[in-house]
Write a protein that holds these residues in place. Structure first.
Motif, PDB file in Angstrom:
ATOM      1  N   SER A 144      24.134 -87.871  88.724  1.00 35.45           N
ATOM      2  CA  SER A 144      24.015 -88.121  87.394  1.00 35.45           C
ATOM      3  C   SER A 144      24.068 -86.895  86.435  1.00 35.45           C
ATOM      4  O   SER A 144      24.462 -86.981  85.340  1.00 35.45           O
ATOM      5  CB  SER A 144      22.507 -88.638  87.194  1.00 35.45           C
ATOM      6  N   ALA A 145      23.643 -85.757  86.680  1.00 34.37           N
ATOM      7  CA  ALA A 145      23.881 -84.501  85.882  1.00 34.37           C
ATOM      8  C   ALA A 145      25.322 -84.334  85.637  1.00 34.37           C
ATOM      9  O   ALA A 145      25.489 -84.019  84.749  1.00 34.37           O
ATOM     10  CB  ALA A 145      23.248 -83.271  86.816  1.00 34.37           C
ATOM     11  N   THR A 146      26.241 -84.530  86.839  1.00 32.77           N
ATOM     12  CA  THR A 146      27.520 -84.161  86.456  1.00 32.77           C
ATOM     13  C   THR A 146      28.321 -85.033  85.587  1.00 32.77           C
ATOM     14  O   THR A 146      29.089 -85.135  84.919  1.00 32.77           O
ATOM     15  CB  THR A 146      28.096 -83.782  87.775  1.00 32.77           C
ATOM     16  N   LYS A 147      27.932 -86.338  85.997  1.00 34.36           N
ATOM     17  CA  LYS A 147      28.553 -87.641  85.343  1.00 34.36           C
ATOM     18  C   LYS A 147      27.994 -87.501  83.602  1.00 34.36           C
ATOM     19  O   LYS A 147      28.861 -87.895  82.924  1.00 34.36           O
ATOM     20  CB  LYS A 147      28.013 -88.913  85.675  1.00 34.36           C
ATOM     21  N   ALA A 148      26.873 -87.061  83.490  1.00 34.30           N
ATOM     22  CA  ALA A 148      26.553 -86.757  82.055  1.00 34.30           C
ATOM     23  C   ALA A 148      27.031 -85.536  81.381  1.00 34.30           C
ATOM     24  O   ALA A 148      27.618 -85.701  80.366  1.00 34.30           O
ATOM     25  CB  ALA A 148      24.912 -86.506  82.079  1.00 34.30           C
TER      26      ALA A 148
END
Length: 243
Positions: A144-148
């Motif tokens: 989720s952090a990298t997709k954000a």
């Protein structure tokens, strides 16, 4: 460039969402370059496949230089990804490095290498495949952090490249029936049931649902839409995502 054909480059196009995007582009008559860690088990006369480990920066830089030298890439789809399930208690830096490579380093490296061709055509298109998980999802801390981060990259690239006629947009899928989804959410498992119950349209999405959204952003005539995120999620972001 030794090969003059204009192509659309799709990362992770051997299977799943990436394959659906490739097939949709091929159906439009485009030449498609698929860049994946493994070769596809399907063929098309206008599909060109190259292999590289996109978590390895040295391989990404080498293949990016080769593609830029050989092809006039006028559209880029940064689709390759991996979930690496885990909470903050269990996440490792190796997992983080891998997904940063896939979701952020590879897109940036490819955009930098392909900018001359994207600018030269006058209607360059970049589509980044993010995720509904960018809004927050338990047990997906590094994903989720990298997709954000990919959404932030999309918006900044749109600001920087709009004057060159290049649009940059993101598609953020929700629950899509792919091998990647099934591996993380086995059929009949409680979390899989909870996901299905949360989908407003009462079905999982298909790779083709995502491909149709990507094709809208990739169309040369759609030059007045940039910096946007389209959630292809069956309504799971309702009440969560801002208007």
């Amino acid at each position: 460039m030794s090969e003059a054909q204009q192509v659309t480059l799709v990362t992770g196009g051997s299977s799943g969402i990436g394959r659906a995007i490739c097939e949709a582009l091929l159906a439009e008559g485009r030449t498609v370059l698929n860049l994946d860690i493994r070769a596809p088990d399907w063929r098309h006369e206008r599909l060109i496949s190259l292999q590289a480990d996109l978590t390895r920066q040295d391989q990404v830089e080498a293949i990016a230089r080769d593609i830029a030298a050989r092809y006039a890439v006028t559209a880029l789809v940064n689709n390759a990804g991996a979930t690496r399930p885990g909470s903050i208690d269990s996440a490792t830096m190796r997992q983080l490095d891998d997904v940063v490579g896939l979701h952020l380093k590879t897109p940036i490296t490819l955009v930098q290498a392909l900018l001359p061709a994207l600018r030269a055509c006058g209607h360059g298109r970049i589509v980044n495949i993010s995720s509904r998980a960018a809004l927050g999802k338990p047990e997906r801390i590094v994903y989720s952090a990298t997709k954000a981060g990919l959404i932030g990259l999309t918006r900044t690239l749109a600001l920087e490249l709009g004057g060159d006629g290049i649009t940059v947009n993101a598609v953020a899928p929700g629950p899509i029936a792919t091998e990647l989804f099934r591996n993380s959410n086995p059929e009949g498992a409680p979390q899989t049931r909870r996901i299905l119950d949360s989908i407003v349209v009462k079905r999982l999405g298909t790779p083709e649902d995502v491909a149709r959204a990507a094709l809208f952003f990739l169309a040369p005539e759609n030059g007045f839409v940039t910096g946007q995120v389209l959630y292809v999620c069956g309504g799971t972001t309702l009440g969560v995502a801002p208007i």
